[in-house]
Design a protein around this motif. Structure first.
Motif, PDB file in Angstrom:
ATOM      1  N   GLY A 177      -8.424   7.032  -3.052  1.00  0.00           N
ATOM      2  CA  GLY A 177      -7.159   7.141  -3.767  1.00  0.00           C
ATOM      3  C   GLY A 177      -7.079   6.172  -4.929  1.00  0.00           C
ATOM      4  N   LYS A 178      -7.569   4.957  -4.706  1.00  0.00           N
ATOM      5  CA  LYS A 178      -7.570   3.966  -5.789  1.00  0.00           C
ATOM      6  C   LYS A 178      -8.514   4.405  -6.909  1.00  0.00           C
ATOM      7  CE  LYS A 178      -6.307  -0.046  -2.954  1.00  0.00           C
ATOM      8  NZ  LYS A 178      -6.223   0.549  -1.631  1.00  0.00           N
ATOM      9  N   SER A 231     -14.197  10.919  -6.685  1.00  0.00           N
ATOM     10  CA  SER A 231     -13.782  10.698  -5.295  1.00  0.00           C
ATOM     11  C   SER A 231     -14.982  10.716  -4.353  1.00  0.00           C
ATOM     12  CB  SER A 231     -12.762  11.760  -4.868  1.00  0.00           C
ATOM     13  OG  SER A 231     -11.571  11.645  -5.611  1.00  0.00           O
ATOM     14  N   THR A 241     -10.041   6.739   2.603  1.00  0.00           N
ATOM     15  CA  THR A 241      -9.137   7.519   1.751  1.00  0.00           C
ATOM     16  C   THR A 241      -8.377   6.615   0.786  1.00  0.00           C
ATOM     17  OG1 THR A 241      -7.355   7.453   3.404  1.00  0.00           O
ATOM     18  CG2 THR A 241      -8.852   9.336   3.465  1.00  0.00           C
ATOM     19  N   ALA A 242      -8.077   5.386   1.230  1.00  0.00           N
ATOM     20  CA  ALA A 242      -7.400   4.444   0.337  1.00  0.00           C
ATOM     21  C   ALA A 242      -8.297   4.072  -0.831  1.00  0.00           C
ATOM     22  CB  ALA A 242      -6.985   3.189   1.104  1.00  0.00           C
ATOM     23  N   ASP A 272       0.805  -1.223   0.000  1.00  0.00           N
ATOM     24  CA  ASP A 272       0.000   0.000   0.000  1.00  0.00           C
ATOM     25  C   ASP A 272       0.838   1.273   0.000  1.00  0.00           C
ATOM     26  OD1 ASP A 272      -2.201  -1.616   0.056  1.00  0.00           O
ATOM     27  OD2 ASP A 272      -2.476  -1.502   2.223  1.00  0.00           O
ATOM     28  N   MET A 325       2.071   1.553  -4.124  1.00  0.00           N
ATOM     29  CA  MET A 325       1.267   2.706  -4.526  1.00  0.00           C
ATOM     30  C   MET A 325       2.155   3.856  -4.991  1.00  0.00           C
ATOM     31  SD  MET A 325      -1.507   4.354  -5.043  1.00  0.00           S
ATOM     32  CE  MET A 325      -2.973   3.686  -4.267  1.00  0.00           C
ATOM     33  N   GLN A 340      -2.934  14.150  -3.043  1.00  0.00           N
ATOM     34  CA  GLN A 340      -3.758  12.947  -3.177  1.00  0.00           C
ATOM     35  C   GLN A 340      -3.012  11.725  -2.637  1.00  0.00           C
ATOM     36  OE1 GLN A 340      -6.837  12.381  -4.282  1.00  0.00           O
ATOM     37  NE2 GLN A 340      -7.433  14.293  -5.251  1.00  0.00           N
ATOM     38  N   ASP A 365      -3.581   9.254   0.676  1.00  0.00           N
ATOM     39  CA  ASP A 365      -3.634   7.803   0.494  1.00  0.00           C
ATOM     40  C   ASP A 365      -2.617   7.103   1.398  1.00  0.00           C
ATOM     41  OD1 ASP A 365      -4.089   5.274  -0.419  1.00  0.00           O
ATOM     42  OD2 ASP A 365      -3.815   5.722  -2.527  1.00  0.00           O
TER      43      ASP A 365
END
Length: 696
Positions: free
Chosen positions: A479-480, A358, A475-476, A231, A235, A435, A439
């Protein structure tokens, strides 16, 4: 000379992250068990990255030699191999720096949580900010320096000055290197973290009934290591690849815009605009990071949103003045005269698309939101109904984002043609710094909670880290979604750049070869996802057996009188990741070659379209379903009301939700986020080989 200003800005941003890193390192890291656990996590993460990068170094060298050998002098140059190596190394560096700061921030966030929620957010977000700004600064520096170097290559090699088109075609190697390494890092890191996570959850929480991150669980350290290598490092490499690919694809499409009278560094401003937008986004991401503050009873999610939206608004305002400075009132795009203000509108469209998607993903994956609450309540009747509910939520969640994307593409095209679509992608990626910071803060908070649990800290400490972890889950997922949306626009821009590079005017869908390419392309994300998910399943199976063996054979482990063999589980995850990441990566790199050289460049165009459409749907579906399952499980920490009765951790509905979460783990952290790299990478490979293909 303005390109030197961008280079200086990139250097100043790295200096900013240096001082922020010093601040994080100056924060107290606790003592005793806390620092011991943190060292296990840091050592495990560093060990995996060393093994992964060592294996990938062979791949990088081989591909670089092949690229240099195949390059045709009139279309490319052997330096494309050098650009490939630089891109791969910079991508690896972005991932490494992110992992390094994350393993420093996690234990310090735990210690800060002993003081206040505000302090814990400061530490965890600053750690994420260091990573986000590093990724953007390294990307800007790499692109700017290579563009400057290749534009003046004749003074170094004594050859004829290169046209800008040739400069950009050689720079494609940089993007190819970044995306190639990102794919392996994302898939490998995803397999590592989910093998450990699924194994730890199924045996620890479901079978043994012990809490998450309980030190008696042998897979718990591997799980926390996985948060960093998957992650964070994965990422980081992923977003680095997206960032540079978006900018480069827009620069290539800038060739279709007629030169302006407002000359910038002797180069068409349409080519340099994405670099200037990226520079503005970098500055405002740094400024907006100071907006992220929360009181002891405040909402971390609101604080993060303030920073995010602040960066978006400031970048939008600045883009107007940048475009007004660089362009005349009217410009010529593919023979059509349009107002330069239309380019500004394209930037706004990109920022709006990213923001709206988002918000939609936050609705579908946010804790206590309707879809997630529905999944949690469906757990009442077991794991099967929980899984069914999660699958339906994931499928529903593709509709609105795809409509938003489609409208964004149409409006951006109406503004400035395909260049407008590419500029919209650049606008969306401009605020990557903050961003990615938002994340990356999530896995740091997750690790902080794990350390608190394993070190047996007071309950109120874990409560604070759980607040941050829950926000981090959302948020993850956001973010994805941001990465997928940007990948879709970037891939479309690259698809257009491929047609420009290959000389194709249209792609005839009635052509049998094109239709075959389209179908093969549509199938590719399914095959890719199948191998990635299967890898997690097989690796998790080995992890489950090992955890069961230790529970069975190590006397006193359940009583806390004997320590689990953490290293054995770390070894299982490491070997599984390195072994299973090869096949998905090979699919992304070889399928465009096979289709292109057997069916021709037009069929390859159909293949790219198939991968784009199928890949975007699969990516949204998997990432959102996984995020929703995860937060449905998290809801049981505060209690879920089902038919007038509250159910908490350890209850049967909670155990059903844990099973659903384990199904979603490879969806959201392995195959789902890897697909956004796949849809870009196949386009880059196509651009590299375009000049070698037949038209048929």
């Amino acid at each position: 000379m303005e390109i030197f200003g961008i280079i200086i800005l990139g250097v100043l941003a790295l200096i900013f992250t240096f001082f922020k890193t010093k601040w994080v390192n100056s924060q107290p890291a606790g003592e005793g068990k806390m620092t011991e656990i943190a060292k296990h996590i840091a050592d495990g993460a560093l060990s995996f990255l060393k093994a992964e990068y060592k294996a990938l170094s062979i791949f990088v060298i081989v591909i670089a030699v092949l690229l240099s050998f195949l390059a045709e002098e009139e279309n490319s140059h052997w330096l494309i191999g050098v650009a490939f190596v630089v891109g791969a190394c910079f991508s690896a560096l972005a991932g490494f720096l992110g992992m390094k700061i994350a393993t420093k921030s996690n234990v310090r966030t735990t210690q800060a949580a002993r003081t206040s929620l505000s302090k814990a957010l400061d530490v965890s977000f600053t750690g994420g900010m260091v990573m986000g700004i590093n990724v953007v600064a390294i990307g800007i520096l790499g692109l700017s320096v290579l563009f400057l170097l290749f534009s003046n290559i004749h003074t170094v090699l004594g050859i004829e000055p290169w046209r800008v088109k040739k400069v950009l075609e050689v720079m494609i190697g940089f993007s190819l290197g970044a995306e190639s390494l990102a794919l392996f890092a994302r898939v490998g890191g995803g397999i590592y973290t989910k093998a450990a996570d699924v194994g730890a959850d199924l045996v620890g929480k479901v079978e043994a009934g012990i809490p998450e991150d309980d030190p008696r669980n042998p897979a718990v350290i591997a799980d926390n290591v996985g948060d960093n290598v998957g992650d964070v490092a994965g990422m980081g490499a992923d977003l680095f690849g997206s960032y540079v690919s978006t900018i480069l694809a827009t620069m290539v499409l800038g060739l279709t815009v007629a030169p302006m009278t407002k000359d910038v560094s002797g180069t068409n401003p349409a080519i340099l605009l994405p670099l200037f937008l990226a520079a503005a986004g970098l500055v405002f991401s740094i400024i907006a990071s100071f907006f992220v503050k929360v009181g002891e009873k405040g909402s971390p999610q609101v604080a993060l949103n303030v920073g995010n939206f602040g960066a978006v608004i400031l970048t939008a305002i600045a883009s107007y003045f940048i475009i007004d400075f660089m362009f005349d009132k009217h410009i010529n795009i593919n023979g059509l005269s349009v107002g330069s203000v239309n380019i500004f509108y394209s930037v706004i469209i990109g920022l709006l698309v990213g923001t709206l998607i988002s918000l939609v993903i936050e609705y579908y994956t946010g804790k206590d939101r309707g879809p997630v609450t529905m999944i949690a309540r469906q757990s009442m009747t077991g794991a099967a109904t929980n899984i069914i509910a999660g699958l339906s939520v994931g499928m529903f969640s593709t509709a609105i984002p795809v409509v938003i994307l489609s409208l964004g593409i149409i409006f951006a095209f109406e503004m400035a043609g395909l260049y407008g679509v590419a500029i919209a992608a650049s606008g969306m990626m401009a605020t990557t710094g903050i961003q990615l910071a938002i994340d990356a803060f999530g896995p740091i908070a997750d690790n902080a909670g794990g350390i608190a649990e394993m070190a047996a800290l007071p309950k109120e400490v874990r409560e604070k880290t759980d607040v941050l972890d829950s926000v981090g889950n959302t948020t993850a997922a956001i973010g994805k979604g941001f990465a997928i949306a940007s990948a879709a626009l970037t891939s479309l821009a690259m698809f257009s750049a491929y047609m420009e590079t290959s000389g194709l005017q249209v792609i005839d869908i009635a052509n049998a070869k094109v239709l075959a390419g389209l179908l093969i392309g549509g199938m590719t994300p399914f095959l890719f996802s199948g191998f990635a998910i299967q890898a997690v399943g097989q690796s998790a199976n080995a992890m489950v057996e090992e955890v069961r063996r230790q529970f069975r054979e190590i006397k006193g482990i359940m009583e806390g009188k004997a320590e689990a063999d953490y290293e054995k589980c770390i070894t299982i995850s490491t070997r599984a990741a390195l072994r299973h990441m090869i096949l998905p990566g090979a699919i992304a790199l070889t399928f465009p070659l096979i289709v292109g050289f057997t069916l021709g460049k037009m069929a390859l165009g159909g293949f790219l379209a198939g991968v784009l459409v199928s890949g975007v749907m699969m990516a949204f579906f998997q990432s959102n379903a996984g995020g929703a399952w995860d937060n449905a499980k998290k809801m049981f920490e505060t209690g879920v009301d089902i038919n007038g009765k509250k159910y908490f951790k350890g209850s049967d509905p909670h155990k059903a939700a844990v099973v659903g979460d384990t199904v979603g783990d490879p969806f959201k952290d392995t195959s789902g986020p890897s697909l956004n790299i796949l849809i870009k990478l196949v386009s880059i490979v196509a651009m590299v080989i375009a000049s070698l293909l037949s038209v048929s």
